[in-house]
Motif scaffolding. Sequence first.
Motif, PDB file in Angstrom:
ATOM      1  N   MET A 135       0.916  -1.338  -0.135  1.00  0.00           N
ATOM      2  CA  MET A 135       0.040  -0.169   0.093  1.00  0.00           C
ATOM      3  C   MET A 135       0.822   1.173   0.115  1.00  0.00           C
ATOM      4  SD  MET A 135      -3.423  -0.652   2.462  1.00  0.00           S
ATOM      5  CE  MET A 135      -2.394  -1.213   3.910  1.00  0.00           C
ATOM      6  N   ILE A 136       1.852   1.446   0.776  1.00  0.00           N
ATOM      7  CA  ILE A 136       2.770   2.383   0.996  1.00  0.00           C
ATOM      8  C   ILE A 136       3.379   2.684  -0.467  1.00  0.00           C
ATOM      9  CG2 ILE A 136       4.973   3.184   1.740  1.00  0.00           C
ATOM     10  CD1 ILE A 136       4.390   1.820   4.341  1.00  0.00           C
ATOM     11  N   ARG A 137       3.826   1.642  -1.343  1.00  0.00           N
ATOM     12  CA  ARG A 137       4.435   1.924  -2.506  1.00  0.00           C
ATOM     13  C   ARG A 137       3.344   2.445  -3.613  1.00  0.00           C
ATOM     14  NH1 ARG A 137       7.350  -3.007  -1.236  1.00  0.00           N
ATOM     15  NH2 ARG A 137       9.457  -2.642  -0.664  1.00  0.00           N
ATOM     16  N   ALA A 138       2.091   1.879  -3.441  1.00  0.00           N
ATOM     17  CA  ALA A 138       1.211   2.241  -4.247  1.00  0.00           C
ATOM     18  C   ALA A 138       0.598   3.762  -4.116  1.00  0.00           C
ATOM     19  CB  ALA A 138      -0.008   1.437  -4.150  1.00  0.00           C
ATOM     20  N   ALA A 139       0.607   4.269  -2.956  1.00  0.00           N
ATOM     21  CA  ALA A 139       0.267   5.755  -2.611  1.00  0.00           C
ATOM     22  C   ALA A 139       1.264   6.455  -2.958  1.00  0.00           C
ATOM     23  CB  ALA A 139       0.012   5.777  -1.197  1.00  0.00           C
ATOM     24  N   ALA A 140       2.684   6.100  -2.677  1.00  0.00           N
ATOM     25  CA  ALA A 140       3.846   6.797  -2.865  1.00  0.00           C
ATOM     26  C   ALA A 140       4.077   7.052  -4.785  1.00  0.00           C
ATOM     27  CB  ALA A 140       4.897   6.068  -2.437  1.00  0.00           C
ATOM     28  N   LYS A 141       3.722   6.061  -5.218  1.00  0.00           N
ATOM     29  CA  LYS A 141       3.815   6.059  -6.661  1.00  0.00           C
ATOM     30  C   LYS A 141       2.765   7.266  -7.321  1.00  0.00           C
ATOM     31  CE  LYS A 141       3.212   3.733 -10.976  1.00  0.00           C
ATOM     32  NZ  LYS A 141       3.209   2.225 -11.721  1.00  0.00           N
ATOM     33  N   ASN A 142       1.661   7.264  -6.492  1.00  0.00           N
ATOM     34  CA  ASN A 142       0.533   7.983  -7.195  1.00  0.00           C
ATOM     35  C   ASN A 142       0.428   9.340  -6.377  1.00  0.00           C
ATOM     36  OD1 ASN A 142      -1.671   8.512  -8.685  1.00  0.00           O
ATOM     37  ND2 ASN A 142      -3.136   7.572  -7.322  1.00  0.00           N
ATOM     38  N   HIS A 143       1.753   9.952  -5.965  1.00  0.00           N
ATOM     39  CA  HIS A 143       1.674  11.005  -4.794  1.00  0.00           C
ATOM     40  C   HIS A 143       1.111  12.286  -5.623  1.00  0.00           C
ATOM     41  CE1 HIS A 143       5.547  10.993  -7.110  1.00  0.00           C
ATOM     42  NE2 HIS A 143       5.420  12.517  -6.976  1.00  0.00           N
ATOM     43  N   ALA A 144       0.967  12.107  -7.123  1.00  0.00           N
ATOM     44  CA  ALA A 144       0.237  13.418  -7.698  1.00  0.00           C
ATOM     45  C   ALA A 144      -1.109  13.424  -7.179  1.00  0.00           C
ATOM     46  CB  ALA A 144       0.256  12.998  -8.967  1.00  0.00           C
ATOM     47  N   SER A 145      -1.604  12.311  -6.333  1.00  0.00           N
ATOM     48  CA  SER A 145      -3.117  12.382  -6.133  1.00  0.00           C
ATOM     49  C   SER A 145      -3.074  12.251  -4.582  1.00  0.00           C
ATOM     50  CB  SER A 145      -4.056  11.366  -6.920  1.00  0.00           C
ATOM     51  OG  SER A 145      -4.239  11.741  -8.052  1.00  0.00           O
ATOM     52  N   VAL A 146      -2.252  11.259  -4.038  1.00  0.00           N
ATOM     53  CA  VAL A 146      -2.511  10.750  -2.862  1.00  0.00           C
ATOM     54  C   VAL A 146      -1.266  11.048  -1.948  1.00  0.00           C
ATOM     55  CG1 VAL A 146      -2.746   8.450  -1.528  1.00  0.00           C
ATOM     56  CG2 VAL A 146      -3.940   8.701  -3.841  1.00  0.00           C
ATOM     57  N   ALA A 147      -1.723  11.261  -0.581  1.00  0.00           N
ATOM     58  CA  ALA A 147      -0.468  11.543   0.344  1.00  0.00           C
ATOM     59  C   ALA A 147      -0.561  10.466   1.250  1.00  0.00           C
ATOM     60  CB  ALA A 147      -1.169  12.695   1.335  1.00  0.00           C
ATOM     61  N   VAL A 148       0.737   9.949   1.512  1.00  0.00           N
ATOM     62  CA  VAL A 148       1.024   8.825   2.378  1.00  0.00           C
ATOM     63  C   VAL A 148       1.854   9.174   3.554  1.00  0.00           C
ATOM     64  CG1 VAL A 148       3.095   8.472   0.842  1.00  0.00           C
ATOM     65  CG2 VAL A 148       2.064   6.560   2.390  1.00  0.00           C
ATOM     66  N   LEU A 149       1.348   8.607   4.796  1.00  0.00           N
ATOM     67  CA  LEU A 149       1.831   8.992   6.166  1.00  0.00           C
ATOM     68  C   LEU A 149       2.495   7.719   6.675  1.00  0.00           C
ATOM     69  CD1 LEU A 149      -0.508  11.480   7.742  1.00  0.00           C
ATOM     70  CD2 LEU A 149       1.855  11.899   7.219  1.00  0.00           C
ATOM     71  N   ILE A 150       3.833   7.840   6.710  1.00  0.00           N
ATOM     72  CA  ILE A 150       4.442   6.527   7.486  1.00  0.00           C
ATOM     73  C   ILE A 150       4.939   6.671   8.977  1.00  0.00           C
ATOM     74  CG2 ILE A 150       4.695   5.316   5.230  1.00  0.00           C
ATOM     75  CD1 ILE A 150       7.630   6.667   7.035  1.00  0.00           C
ATOM     76  N   ASP A 151       4.862   7.978   9.200  1.00  0.00           N
ATOM     77  CA  ASP A 151       5.891   8.432  10.342  1.00  0.00           C
ATOM     78  C   ASP A 151       4.789   9.249  11.393  1.00  0.00           C
ATOM     79  OD1 ASP A 151       7.719   9.298  12.423  1.00  0.00           O
ATOM     80  OD2 ASP A 151       9.288   9.350  11.160  1.00  0.00           O
ATOM     81  N   PRO A 152       4.612   9.255  12.479  1.00  0.00           N
ATOM     82  CA  PRO A 152       3.834   9.892  13.269  1.00  0.00           C
ATOM     83  C   PRO A 152       4.279  11.331  13.468  1.00  0.00           C
ATOM     84  CG  PRO A 152       3.953   8.005  14.293  1.00  0.00           C
ATOM     85  CD  PRO A 152       4.986   7.807  13.217  1.00  0.00           C
ATOM     86  N   ALA A 153       5.779  11.547  13.139  1.00  0.00           N
ATOM     87  CA  ALA A 153       6.276  12.827  13.258  1.00  0.00           C
ATOM     88  C   ALA A 153       5.611  13.719  12.131  1.00  0.00           C
ATOM     89  CB  ALA A 153       7.886  12.702  13.138  1.00  0.00           C
ATOM     90  N   ASP A 154       5.126  13.051  11.133  1.00  0.00           N
ATOM     91  CA  ASP A 154       4.621  14.157  10.045  1.00  0.00           C
ATOM     92  C   ASP A 154       3.027  14.232   9.958  1.00  0.00           C
ATOM     93  OD1 ASP A 154       7.009  14.271   8.414  1.00  0.00           O
ATOM     94  OD2 ASP A 154       6.976  12.390   7.933  1.00  0.00           O
ATOM     95  N   TYR A 155       2.303  13.562  11.023  1.00  0.00           N
ATOM     96  CA  TYR A 155       0.872  13.669  11.262  1.00  0.00           C
ATOM     97  C   TYR A 155       0.367  15.245  11.317  1.00  0.00           C
ATOM     98  CZ  TYR A 155       0.507   8.921  12.149  1.00  0.00           C
ATOM     99  OH  TYR A 155       0.459   7.327  12.158  1.00  0.00           O
ATOM    100  N   GLU A 156       1.308  15.928  12.086  1.00  0.00           N
ATOM    101  CA  GLU A 156       0.713  17.513  12.286  1.00  0.00           C
ATOM    102  C   GLU A 156       0.771  18.264  10.803  1.00  0.00           C
ATOM    103  OE1 GLU A 156      -0.927  20.496  14.109  1.00  0.00           O
ATOM    104  OE2 GLU A 156      -0.501  18.436  15.042  1.00  0.00           O
TER     105      GLU A 156
END
Length: 529
Positions: A135-156
Motif C-alpha cells: 500500500m505504501i508503494r502504491a500511494a507513494a507512486k501516485n503521490h500526484a493524487s495521494v498523500a502517504v503518512l508512515i511516520d507520526p512525526a509528519d501527522y501534524e
Amino acid sequence: MTSDIRPVRTALLSVADKTGLTDLARRLSEAGIALLSTGGSAAQLREAGIGVRDVSDVTQFPEMMDGRVKTLHPMIHGGLLADRDNPEHRAAMAEHGIGPIDLLVVNLYPFEATVARGASYADCVENIDIGGPAMIRAAAKNHASVAVLIDPADYETVLTEIESHGGTRAATRARLAAIAYGRTGAYDAAVSSWLANATGEPWPRRRVFAGRQLEKLRYGENPHQAAALYSDGSARPGVATAELLQGKPLSYNNINDTDAAYELVAEFDPAEGPACAIIKHANPCGVGRGASLEAAYRAAFDCDRVSAFGGVVALNTRLDRATAQAILEIFTEVVIAPGADADAREVFSAKPNLRLMTTDELPDPAAPRLATRNVAGGYLVQDADALPLDPAALKVVTKRAPTEAEMADLLFAWHVAKHVKSNAIVYVKGGATVGIGAGQMSRVDSARIAARKSAEMAEALGLERPTTEGSVVASDAFFPFADGLLVAAEAGATAVIQPGGSMRDAEVIAAADAAGLAMVFTGMRHFRH
C-alpha cells in the motif's frame, strides 16, 4: 483551494505503531473525512468513539490467514493507484465501484525490533509485512493524487494542511512519498540482511545498507561539505545511541572522534579496573588504566598533554566528580561514558559548551558487525576487526620471555594499537601509553615519532629520562626490517608484541635477542587505514 492541492475525502488508517493515531483520526473525522481501517487500528478508534469503516466491508472479503490477507485487493489498490486526471482510470473506478483513497496512514510490522530482541526464525518471518509495503508503494507512486503518512512525526504537517486548505499540497505529497520509499527500502534491506545471515549467506549477491536520519549536521569534515547522522537500526551502544546530557550538538568530526574513543575504551573490561582513552582526529593521544577513574584519566593525559587539548575523552566506567574536575583542567570537546554521577554533572554544568554523552553500557568489542566505506563506483565491506586475541595463542620467539608485568603491558599496548591508524607503534609502561606513532608511511618513522613525543612529554613533566625507558612496544603489523625494532630498543623498550610473518622474521628475532628484548608474535595484524 490552489491548483496543487488535492482534497482529502477518504483516509485509510492501518498502523502497527499507534502513536498519535486517535488524535489523528479524530481530527480527520472532524474535517469531514471518511475513515477506513483494519484490525487493531479500527478497534482502537471505535473504543475512542470515532466512526470508522472496516476495510473488509469495502473488499467484501474478511481478514484471513491470521491477518496476512486483508488489504491486498483491487478495491484498495485501485483506490490508491488510480490517476484522478486519467479518464480511463476514472471510468474503471466507476465500472467496478472503486472509491478513491486520498490519504494513506500506514506503518509496518516491527520486523527490525523483532530481530533485535532475538526472536525465533518463525516469529521474524511472521513480522515481515506484506500488505503495508504494498500500500505504501502504491500511494507513494501516485503521490500526484495521494498523500502517504508512515511516520507520526509528519501527522501534524498534514493535519494542518487539511484543516487549512481541505487537502494536501503537491510538494508535501512528493516529500512524503520520498520518506515512504525510504522506509520501504530500509525495511526490505533489513529483511534481506537478516534472511541472508539466517540462511548462512554472509556475503549475498546484493547488499543493501539503510539508515534513519537522527540529525542534520551543520557541515561535514569541512564547512563546504553537507552532512547528517544516520542510525543503522542496531542497538550497539555508542555515539549514535548515546544521550547528550549537556552541550551543543556534536559536529561531524566530534562524532567520528567520539566513536573512535568509545570503541577503544570498550576494549578494557571495567571489571578489571577503570580505563580512559583520549582521542584527537580519530587517533588516540593517550590511553590509561588506574586504581581510580581519575588516575586512569591522568595516566592517559600524561602521554601527550599537547594533543589532548580539544580532544574527546572516553571512559569505561561512570563519570565521577573527581574525574570531572580533572577533565575540566583543560579544554575538552566531548566526554562519553557509561553513565555520570549527579555531582559529576554538576561539575560539568560550569562548562555548558562541553558535551557530555552517556550510554547504558559499553559496546562489545568482539561482537560481529560490518565495516563499510565508499570507493569510486561502490562500497568496500568487511567484517569489523572484532576477533579477540587469545593470550594462550601468543608465541614467544626470543630467548627471553616477557615478565608478567611486561606481558600485561604488551596486551594493553596490543589493544590500543588496534585503534591507531597504520603504521601504528604504541609504547606502554605501567598500564598507560607513553608514546604513540600513528599513520606514517614508514613503520620506523612511527617508532621514531612516538619515541620523540615521549621524550618531549617527559621533559614537560620534569622527568629526567624519557618515559619509554622500561616500556614495551606494540606494532600493528610485522616489522619488515629490524630497523623499527631497533628504534624501539634505543628508546628503552624491553619487550615487543607484533604479528610476525615477515620474510625477515629471523633477522628481526636475532636483533631482538641481541638487544636483550623479549618478543611475542600474535599471528594476527591490525591494519587500520
